[in-house]
Motif scaffolding. Sequence first.
Motif, PDB file in Angstrom:
ATOM      1  N   GLU A   1       0.797  -1.222   0.000  1.00 56.15           N
ATOM      2  CA  GLU A   1       0.000   0.000   0.000  1.00 56.15           C
ATOM      3  C   GLU A   1       0.830   1.273   0.000  1.00 56.15           C
ATOM      4  O   GLU A   1       0.368   2.330  -0.395  1.00 56.15           O
ATOM      5  N   SER A   2       2.074   1.162   0.514  1.00 53.21           N
ATOM      6  CA  SER A   2       2.910   2.355   0.599  1.00 53.21           C
ATOM      7  C   SER A   2       4.370   1.920   0.551  1.00 53.21           C
ATOM      8  O   SER A   2       4.668   0.717   0.607  1.00 53.21           O
ATOM      9  N   LEU A   3       5.253   2.889   0.488  1.00 58.53           N
ATOM     10  CA  LEU A   3       6.679   2.572   0.456  1.00 58.53           C
ATOM     11  C   LEU A   3       7.088   1.842   1.734  1.00 58.53           C
ATOM     12  O   LEU A   3       7.777   0.824   1.695  1.00 58.53           O
ATOM     13  N   MET A   4       6.641   2.371   2.890  1.00 62.43           N
ATOM     14  CA  MET A   4       6.991   1.734   4.165  1.00 62.43           C
ATOM     15  C   MET A   4       6.431   0.322   4.238  1.00 62.43           C
ATOM     16  O   MET A   4       7.101  -0.609   4.681  1.00 62.43           O
ATOM     17  N   ASP A   5       5.206   0.154   3.792  1.00 61.99           N
ATOM     18  CA  ASP A   5       4.584  -1.171   3.765  1.00 61.99           C
ATOM     19  C   ASP A   5       5.407  -2.124   2.894  1.00 61.99           C
ATOM     20  O   ASP A   5       5.599  -3.302   3.231  1.00 61.99           O
ATOM     21  N   MET A   6       5.936  -1.604   1.781  1.00 65.09           N
ATOM     22  CA  MET A   6       6.754  -2.434   0.897  1.00 65.09           C
ATOM     23  C   MET A   6       8.043  -2.869   1.596  1.00 65.09           C
ATOM     24  O   MET A   6       8.419  -4.041   1.554  1.00 65.09           O
ATOM     25  N   TYR A   7       8.719  -1.917   2.256  1.00 66.13           N
ATOM     26  CA  TYR A   7       9.947  -2.267   2.976  1.00 66.13           C
ATOM     27  C   TYR A   7       9.671  -3.355   4.018  1.00 66.13           C
ATOM     28  O   TYR A   7      10.336  -4.382   4.073  1.00 66.13           O
ATOM     29  N   VAL A   8       8.679  -3.074   4.860  1.00 65.21           N
ATOM     30  CA  VAL A   8       8.447  -3.937   6.025  1.00 65.21           C
ATOM     31  C   VAL A   8       7.985  -5.321   5.584  1.00 65.21           C
ATOM     32  O   VAL A   8       8.512  -6.337   6.047  1.00 65.21           O
ATOM     33  N   ARG A   9       7.040  -5.372   4.669  1.00 65.92           N
ATOM     34  CA  ARG A   9       6.527  -6.693   4.291  1.00 65.92           C
ATOM     35  C   ARG A   9       7.510  -7.475   3.431  1.00 65.92           C
ATOM     36  O   ARG A   9       7.616  -8.702   3.554  1.00 65.92           O
ATOM     37  N   SER A  10       8.261  -6.786   2.579  1.00 69.19           N
ATOM     38  CA  SER A  10       9.261  -7.502   1.764  1.00 69.19           C
ATOM     39  C   SER A  10      10.313  -8.145   2.664  1.00 69.19           C
ATOM     40  O   SER A  10      10.704  -9.298   2.466  1.00 69.19           O
ATOM     41  N   ARG A  11      10.756  -7.406   3.678  1.00 70.85           N
ATOM     42  CA  ARG A  11      11.798  -7.927   4.571  1.00 70.85           C
ATOM     43  C   ARG A  11      11.249  -9.028   5.489  1.00 70.85           C
ATOM     44  O   ARG A  11      11.907 -10.039   5.720  1.00 70.85           O
ATOM     45  N   THR A  12      10.028  -8.815   5.975  1.00 74.04           N
ATOM     46  CA  THR A  12       9.444  -9.791   6.889  1.00 74.04           C
ATOM     47  C   THR A  12       9.151 -11.107   6.166  1.00 74.04           C
ATOM     48  O   THR A  12       9.377 -12.195   6.704  1.00 74.04           O
ATOM     49  N   GLU A  13       8.684 -11.009   4.936  1.00 81.41           N
ATOM     50  CA  GLU A  13       8.362 -12.226   4.183  1.00 81.41           C
ATOM     51  C   GLU A  13       9.610 -12.849   3.556  1.00 81.41           C
ATOM     52  O   GLU A  13       9.660 -14.062   3.335  1.00 81.41           O
ATOM     53  N   GLY A  14      10.626 -12.025   3.268  1.00 81.88           N
ATOM     54  CA  GLY A  14      11.801 -12.528   2.546  1.00 81.88           C
ATOM     55  C   GLY A  14      12.881 -13.140   3.424  1.00 81.88           C
ATOM     56  O   GLY A  14      13.579 -14.055   3.006  1.00 81.88           O
ATOM     57  N   PHE A  15      13.039 -12.637   4.656  1.00 84.39           N
ATOM     58  CA  PHE A  15      14.085 -13.146   5.557  1.00 84.39           C
ATOM     59  C   PHE A  15      13.552 -14.267   6.437  1.00 84.39           C
ATOM     60  O   PHE A  15      12.433 -14.192   6.948  1.00 84.39           O
ATOM     61  N   GLY A  16      14.380 -15.269   6.703  1.00 87.82           N
ATOM     62  CA  GLY A  16      14.034 -16.348   7.621  1.00 87.82           C
ATOM     63  C   GLY A  16      14.226 -15.942   9.080  1.00 87.82           C
ATOM     64  O   GLY A  16      14.683 -14.839   9.393  1.00 87.82           O
ATOM     65  N   ASP A  17      13.892 -16.869   9.951  1.00 90.14           N
ATOM     66  CA  ASP A  17      13.839 -16.602  11.386  1.00 90.14           C
ATOM     67  C   ASP A  17      15.181 -16.174  11.985  1.00 90.14           C
ATOM     68  O   ASP A  17      15.271 -15.176  12.692  1.00 90.14           O
ATOM     69  N   GLU A  18      16.248 -16.930  11.717  1.00 92.87           N
ATOM     70  CA  GLU A  18      17.539 -16.600  12.327  1.00 92.87           C
ATOM     71  C   GLU A  18      18.061 -15.255  11.806  1.00 92.87           C
ATOM     72  O   GLU A  18      18.665 -14.480  12.550  1.00 92.87           O
TER      73      GLU A  18
END
Lengths: 487, 94
Positions: free
Chosen positions: A338-355
Motif C-alpha cells: 500500500e505504501s513505500l513503508m509497507d513495501m519495505y516492512v513486508r518484503s523484509r518480513t516475508e523474505g528473511f528467515g527466522d535466524e
Amino acid sequence: MSEISTLSLSEVRARLADKSVSATEATESALARITATEPKVRALLSVQADEARALAKSLDAAGPDPAKPLWGVPLVIKDVLAVKDAPTTCASKMLENFRPVYDATAVAKLKAAGAVLLGKANMDEFAMGSTTENSAYFATKNPWDLSRVPGGSSGGSAASVAACQAYGALGTDTGGSIRLPASFCGIVGLKPTYGRVSRFGMVAFGSSLDQIGPMTRTAEDAARILQVIAGPDGRDSTSVDAPVPDYVGALAERGDLKGLTIGLPAEYWDEGLSPEVAEACSAAVKKAEELGATTKRVNLKLSQYAIAVYYIIATAEASSNLARFDGVRYGYRAKNVESLMDMYVRSRTEGFGDEVQRRIILGTYVLSSGYYDAYYRKAAQVRRLIRQDFEAALSECDVLLGAVCPTTAFKVGAMTSDPLQMYLMDIFTISTNLAGLPGMSLPVGLGRESGMPVGLQITGRAFDEARMLQLAAVLEKNVPATGRPLV
Amino acid sequence: MKISSEEVAKVARLSRLDLTQEKTEQYAAQLGDILGYMDKLAELDTTDVEPLYTPVGQVSVMRDDVVKKDYAREDILKNAPETDGAFFIVPRIV
C-alpha cells in the motif's frame, strides 16, 4: 564411484595437464557423482550442467594451457558468492530469483585459471548458522552419516567436496563457517588472513570478519586454490597489497617439522573437549612433536569473552549490511503493497528467515541509542584485547593448534531450538575472525566414539598461510587417514 | 538481562520488520538470554582501550575519480521487481 572423481584436485590437475584425462571426462564424472549422491546429501542449490559441459568442451578443443593453473578442474561455489548469470540466492527466499550481472573477484579468478564451475552450494541463510539447517530451501546432510549435520554455514561446499562431487569449493568464513563444516565433513578448510582475498561479490554478512577461502580434500589442493584467489583488488579496499607467496612451491620445502614452534592454548585444551576430539587432536600434536616440532603451552586469557564480542559485532554489521534488501532494486518484493513503508516492512518480513530476523534485531539493538557504548563500542575494545592476546602468543610460537569444535558432527535437529547453545559451538573459531588471523581445519582421523571426522585447527600469524599449509601437508601424511564417506 | 516485548517491537520497527505477537515474545526471551550472556563483558576494564573496528590498518584507499561504465542499464534492471525499462518503480511517495 568412478576412479576419476576420487582423485585429489592436485592429482586430477596433473592428469588434465598431460591429457590422460580430458576436461570433459573430469566434468562428466563429477556430474555423474552429483546425480548419484545429491538425492541423499543435498549439497547444491543449483547445478549449471549445460554451462559446465560447454566450457569443458571448449577447453578440450583448445587443449591444456600451462598458464591456467586450474585448467579443466571442476569446482563448486558457495551460494553467497556472485557468479554471473547463475542463481545466487544466499539460501534465502529474499534472493530466490537474483542473477548477478558480474562475477565475484574470487570467482572471476577461478574462471580465468581454467576452472569448470559446476554449481552453487547450499548454506545457512546469509551465512548465519553452524549446521546448514538454516537454508530457506533444504538442509544439507553430512555424507559420512545422513542423520548428522555437515556443519555450517559453508555446509554445502564441505559436503559436496567430501562426497567427491567436486575437487574443491569456495566457502566463506565469518566466525568459523569454512573451518567448522570442513571439520565435520573430514576435509581441509582454510580461512585466509582478513585482507588476503578480495571480498568483492560476496554478499556481505560481517564486513570486518568475512573472508573467502578454499575447501578441499588435501592441503596441497587448498594451496592451489589460494594461490589463484589471493591478492589485492581495486574493488575491495580492505584487500591488502601484500605479495602473494608461492604457496604450492613452499610445500616442497618441508618434509618434517624441525624448527617449528607450536603453541597450545590452555583455554583450548584444558576443558570442554569431548573425549574423542581431545584424543584425536592430542595424537596429532604428539605426531607433530615426533616430526621435530617443539610445543609450548600458551594462554589466550580472553577466549571466554570471544563469543559475546563476536555476536555483538557480527550482528551489528549484519543489521547494517542487510538494510540493502528493501524490495527496490533486486530481491523479493511483497505483493499488493500500500505504501513505500509497507513495501519495505513486508518484503523484509516475508523474505528473511527466522535466524536472519533475530540477528538483524539483535544487531539493531546493540547499535541503538543508549546501548551503543555498552555493547558495540565495548565489544570493539575487547576485540583489540583479544587480538593483542593472539599477537603475544604468536610472538613466541609459529602457529597455534587446538580443536576446531568441541565435538564431532551432531545429529540433525539437535541445536535448532536454542540459538545461544548454537552460538557456543563457535567457541574455538570466532576469535580468529575477530583478530583477522588465518585459520585452518585439517582432518586428523575419526572419533573413536562417533566414527565421525575430527578437525584440528591451525591458527597462524597474519599473512603466514604458507607456513600453515606446510604444517598441514606434513601432518596429513602422518596422522590416521580419515578416508572418504561411503555415500 | 531482561528485554521487554515492547523493546523488541520497537527495534523490529527500526529494522523494518513486522513481528507477530508470538514471535515478539519468543525473541524477547531469546534476546534476553543472549544479551545476558553478553553482559559478562562488563567485568573487563577497557578504560583507554582504543576500539578495534577492522583488522586491517589501511583506511580510505584512494583511486582516481574516473567514470567507468561497467554494466548496461538493462542488465541492472533485469533483477528489479518492477521497472519501466529506464527506472526502478516503487509505490507512490508523494
